[in-house]
Scaffold this motif. Structure first.
Motif, mmCIF file in Angstrom:
data_model
loop_
_atom_site.group_PDB
_atom_site.id
_atom_site.type_symbol
_atom_site.label_atom_id
_atom_site.label_comp_id
_atom_site.label_asym_id
_atom_site.label_seq_id
_atom_site.Cartn_x
_atom_site.Cartn_y
_atom_site.Cartn_z
ATOM 1 N N ALA A 191 -47.481 61.468 -28.508
ATOM 2 C CA ALA A 191 -46.012 61.493 -28.504
ATOM 3 C C ALA A 191 -45.427 60.897 -27.227
ATOM 4 O O ALA A 191 -44.437 60.159 -27.280
ATOM 5 C CB ALA A 191 -45.504 62.917 -28.712
ATOM 6 N N GLY A 192 -45.994 61.183 -26.084
ATOM 7 C CA GLY A 192 -45.489 60.641 -24.825
ATOM 8 C C GLY A 192 -45.608 59.124 -24.772
ATOM 9 O O GLY A 192 -44.673 58.427 -24.352
ATOM 10 N N PHE A 193 -46.757 58.609 -25.192
ATOM 11 C CA PHE A 193 -46.959 57.160 -25.244
ATOM 12 C C PHE A 193 -45.960 56.516 -26.200
ATOM 13 O O PHE A 193 -45.326 55.505 -25.865
ATOM 14 C CB PHE A 193 -48.392 56.841 -25.683
ATOM 15 C CG PHE A 193 -48.595 55.412 -26.063
ATOM 16 C CD1 PHE A 193 -48.680 54.429 -25.097
ATOM 17 C CD2 PHE A 193 -48.688 55.040 -27.401
ATOM 18 C CE1 PHE A 193 -48.855 53.091 -25.446
ATOM 19 C CE2 PHE A 193 -48.863 53.718 -27.759
ATOM 20 C CZ PHE A 193 -48.947 52.734 -26.791
ATOM 21 N N LEU A 194 -45.808 57.096 -27.393
ATOM 22 C CA LEU A 194 -44.890 56.534 -28.381
ATOM 23 C C LEU A 194 -43.448 56.559 -27.871
ATOM 24 O O LEU A 194 -42.699 55.597 -28.061
ATOM 25 C CB LEU A 194 -45.008 57.289 -29.708
ATOM 26 C CG LEU A 194 -46.344 57.142 -30.428
ATOM 27 C CD1 LEU A 194 -46.437 58.113 -31.591
ATOM 28 C CD2 LEU A 194 -46.555 55.711 -30.890
ATOM 29 N N ARG A 195 -43.078 57.638 -27.210
ATOM 30 C CA ARG A 195 -41.723 57.746 -26.664
ATOM 31 C C ARG A 195 -41.486 56.684 -25.586
ATOM 32 O O ARG A 195 -40.432 56.048 -25.539
ATOM 33 C CB ARG A 195 -41.492 59.141 -26.104
ATOM 34 C CG ARG A 195 -40.077 59.349 -25.621
ATOM 35 C CD ARG A 195 -39.873 60.746 -25.101
ATOM 36 N NE ARG A 195 -38.477 60.956 -24.770
ATOM 37 C CZ ARG A 195 -38.044 61.883 -23.953
ATOM 38 N NH1 ARG A 195 -38.893 62.729 -23.405
ATOM 39 N NH2 ARG A 195 -36.768 61.993 -23.689
ATOM 40 N N SER A 196 -42.463 56.482 -24.701
ATOM 41 C CA SER A 196 -42.301 55.470 -23.645
ATOM 42 C C SER A 196 -42.194 54.062 -24.233
ATOM 43 O O SER A 196 -41.419 53.239 -23.742
ATOM 44 C CB SER A 196 -43.444 55.545 -22.638
ATOM 45 O OG SER A 196 -44.659 55.118 -23.214
ATOM 46 N N GLN A 197 -42.936 53.812 -25.298
ATOM 47 C CA GLN A 197 -42.844 52.512 -25.958
ATOM 48 C C GLN A 197 -41.496 52.341 -26.666
ATOM 49 O O GLN A 197 -40.932 51.255 -26.677
ATOM 50 C CB GLN A 197 -43.995 52.323 -26.944
ATOM 51 C CG GLN A 197 -45.345 52.186 -26.291
ATOM 52 C CD GLN A 197 -45.408 51.017 -25.338
ATOM 53 O OE1 GLN A 197 -45.062 49.892 -25.684
ATOM 54 N NE2 GLN A 197 -45.825 51.281 -24.112
ATOM 55 N N LEU A 198 -40.988 53.423 -27.250
ATOM 56 C CA LEU A 198 -39.653 53.372 -27.863
ATOM 57 C C LEU A 198 -38.601 53.033 -26.814
ATOM 58 O O LEU A 198 -37.677 52.264 -27.074
ATOM 59 C CB LEU A 198 -39.296 54.710 -28.510
ATOM 60 C CG LEU A 198 -39.689 54.929 -29.949
ATOM 61 C CD1 LEU A 198 -39.235 56.310 -30.412
ATOM 62 C CD2 LEU A 198 -39.129 53.859 -30.860
ATOM 63 N N PHE A 199 -38.734 53.629 -25.620
ATOM 64 C CA PHE A 199 -37.790 53.362 -24.539
ATOM 65 C C PHE A 199 -37.744 51.874 -24.221
ATOM 66 O O PHE A 199 -36.685 51.315 -23.965
ATOM 67 C CB PHE A 199 -38.192 54.164 -23.296
ATOM 68 C CG PHE A 199 -37.372 53.831 -22.085
ATOM 69 C CD1 PHE A 199 -36.081 54.323 -21.961
ATOM 70 C CD2 PHE A 199 -37.888 53.029 -21.071
ATOM 71 C CE1 PHE A 199 -35.312 54.017 -20.842
ATOM 72 C CE2 PHE A 199 -37.137 52.728 -19.952
ATOM 73 C CZ PHE A 199 -35.842 53.213 -19.837
#
Length: 126
Positions: free
Chosen positions: A79-87
């Motif tokens: 989730a953290g990786f996906l969120r940073s990529q979304l950013f």
């Protein structure tokens, strides 16, 4: 049949939800290396009005409890990786925290279809 994407009413929110859905589906399919995350389909996204949280609904093949639990653990870990990529990919004032939930609508639809087929068979026999 996919889950309807829902979120805050308004002109921009549906586009943001659709973009989050699209980007997450692509990232999960192409960029996650976690062996627990296999054949995952993102079926919908619900976004809070303040964009703080996004609930991401998914289905997995095979759809047994063990596979679902393993996939859910892998998605939560990523989730953290996906969120940073979304950013990096989506320009919004707040990148939502991602929460994952198994979408049971497909299994429910299949069981309903099976019940209808059984009822039709019984009716044909009468």
């Amino acid at each position: 049949m996919s889950r309807q994407t829902r979120g805050p009413a308004g002109g921009r929110a549906p586009r943001v939800i659709e973009q989050i859905h699209h980007e997450l589906a692509n990232m999960i399919r192409g960029e996650l290396k976690d062996p627990r995350v296999g054949m995952v389909t993102v079926t919908g996204v619900e976004l809070t009005a303040d964009y703080a949280y996004a609930t991401v609904y998914f289905t997995v093949l095979p759809d047994d409890p063990e596979s679902v639990a393993s996939t859910l653990a892998g998605l939560r870990r990523a989730a953290g990786f996906l969120r940073s990529q979304l950013f990096r990919r989506i320009r919004i004032h707040t990148t939502p925290e991602l929460r994952f939930a198994h979408d049971t609508s497909t299994a429910h639809g299949m069981s309903m279809s099976r019940l209808i087929d059984e009822a039709n068979l019984r009716r044909a026999d009468d």
